[in-house]
Design a protein around this motif. Structure first.
Motif, mmCIF file in Angstrom:
data_model
loop_
_atom_site.group_PDB
_atom_site.id
_atom_site.type_symbol
_atom_site.label_atom_id
_atom_site.label_comp_id
_atom_site.label_asym_id
_atom_site.label_seq_id
_atom_site.Cartn_x
_atom_site.Cartn_y
_atom_site.Cartn_z
ATOM 1 N N THR A 23 32.413 26.009 35.545
ATOM 2 C CA THR A 23 33.110 26.673 36.634
ATOM 3 C C THR A 23 33.219 28.157 36.327
ATOM 4 O O THR A 23 33.672 28.543 35.249
ATOM 5 N N ASP A 25 34.822 31.651 37.858
ATOM 6 C CA ASP A 25 35.769 32.192 38.836
ATOM 7 C C ASP A 25 35.443 33.664 39.070
ATOM 8 O O ASP A 25 35.614 34.497 38.194
ATOM 9 N N ARG A 26 34.945 33.978 40.249
ATOM 10 C CA ARG A 26 34.593 35.351 40.596
ATOM 11 C C ARG A 26 35.581 35.941 41.601
ATOM 12 O O ARG A 26 35.271 36.880 42.322
ATOM 13 N N SER A 27 36.788 35.387 41.650
ATOM 14 C CA SER A 27 37.811 35.846 42.586
ATOM 15 C C SER A 27 38.223 37.275 42.269
ATOM 16 O O SER A 27 38.200 37.709 41.120
ATOM 17 N N GLN A 28 38.601 37.970 43.304
ATOM 18 C CA GLN A 28 39.116 39.322 43.143
ATOM 19 C C GLN A 28 40.571 39.248 42.692
ATOM 20 O O GLN A 28 41.262 38.274 42.961
ATOM 21 N N PRO A 29 41.067 40.275 42.017
ATOM 22 C CA PRO A 29 42.478 40.252 41.615
ATOM 23 C C PRO A 29 43.390 40.343 42.841
ATOM 24 O O PRO A 29 43.005 40.886 43.881
ATOM 25 N N ALA A 30 44.583 39.805 42.702
ATOM 26 C CA ALA A 30 45.567 39.881 43.783
ATOM 27 C C ALA A 30 45.989 41.331 43.983
ATOM 28 O O ALA A 30 46.055 42.111 43.028
#
Length: 190
Positions: A23, A25-30
């Motif tokens: 897995t 995770d390429r999410s952007q920071p909040a």
């Protein structure tokens, strides 16, 4: 010799094992969108659980063909608070001699329910054949269960003792704080 080399190479697993998932995770920071000051004293919290039994029938069609019945277990919490920022001008009266204070508390309120998604789940679901076939097309929409659960949790909080507990706890907190400052305290409800 060749067999030993293949065995050793296989033990190193340079390409990972077949079928192993990774897995990423390429999410952007909040991003902080806004900050606001609060004047609320959160004085009590209740933990609730409700089992929803929701059935959707199709008129004139047997349940074996169309329709759905779902048992959904929902867990959540509701906070009760007193908004001290809404104290009116006459809500805090200090005596002329500065030895006593009278506080008129605003009515306590209930926050919106906080549904605990990690403890809320579909317990069982019975579907007609048509609904089963439709479910094959994608993930089932459970949003309606969460909305119904929040409404049930809000109802349960209203009929509980949370509001009375919030008022009592706020009264005790303010009395203790002001008495430690040397005041004689009288706290009344709004």
């Amino acid at each position: 010799m060749l067999g030993a080399a293949v065995f050793a190479f296989g033990q190193l697993k340079p390409f990972g094992s077949a079928g192993e998932e990774e897995t990423i995770d390429r999410s952007q920071p909040a991003v902080l969108k806004s900050v606001r000051d609060l004047s609320q004293f959160h004085a009590a919290a209740g933990e609730f659980q409700v089992v929803l039994d929701i059935e959707n029938d199709v008129k004139w069609v047997p349940a074996a063909l169309a329709g759905e019945r779902t048992l959904f277990v929902a867990a959540g919490s509701v906070n009760a608070y007193v908004d001290l920022g809404s104290l009116q001008d006459d809500g805090l009266i200090v005596s002329p001699d500065g030895k006593s204070v009278e506080i008129r508390l605003p009515q306590p309120r209930l926050d919106r329910p906080n549904l605990h998604h990690d403890r809320s789940y579909v317990f069982s679901q019975e579907r007609g054949l048509i609904n089963d076939l439709q479910a094959l097309g994608g993930a089932p929409d459970q949003q309606r269960f969460y909305v119904a659960a929040e409404a049930k949790l809000a109802e349960a909080a209203k009929s509980s003792e949370l509001l009375e507990r919030a008022e009592d706890n706020t009264r005790v907190m303010l009395t203790g704080m002001l008495q430690s400052l040397g005041f004689q305290v009288k706290v009344t409800g709004d």
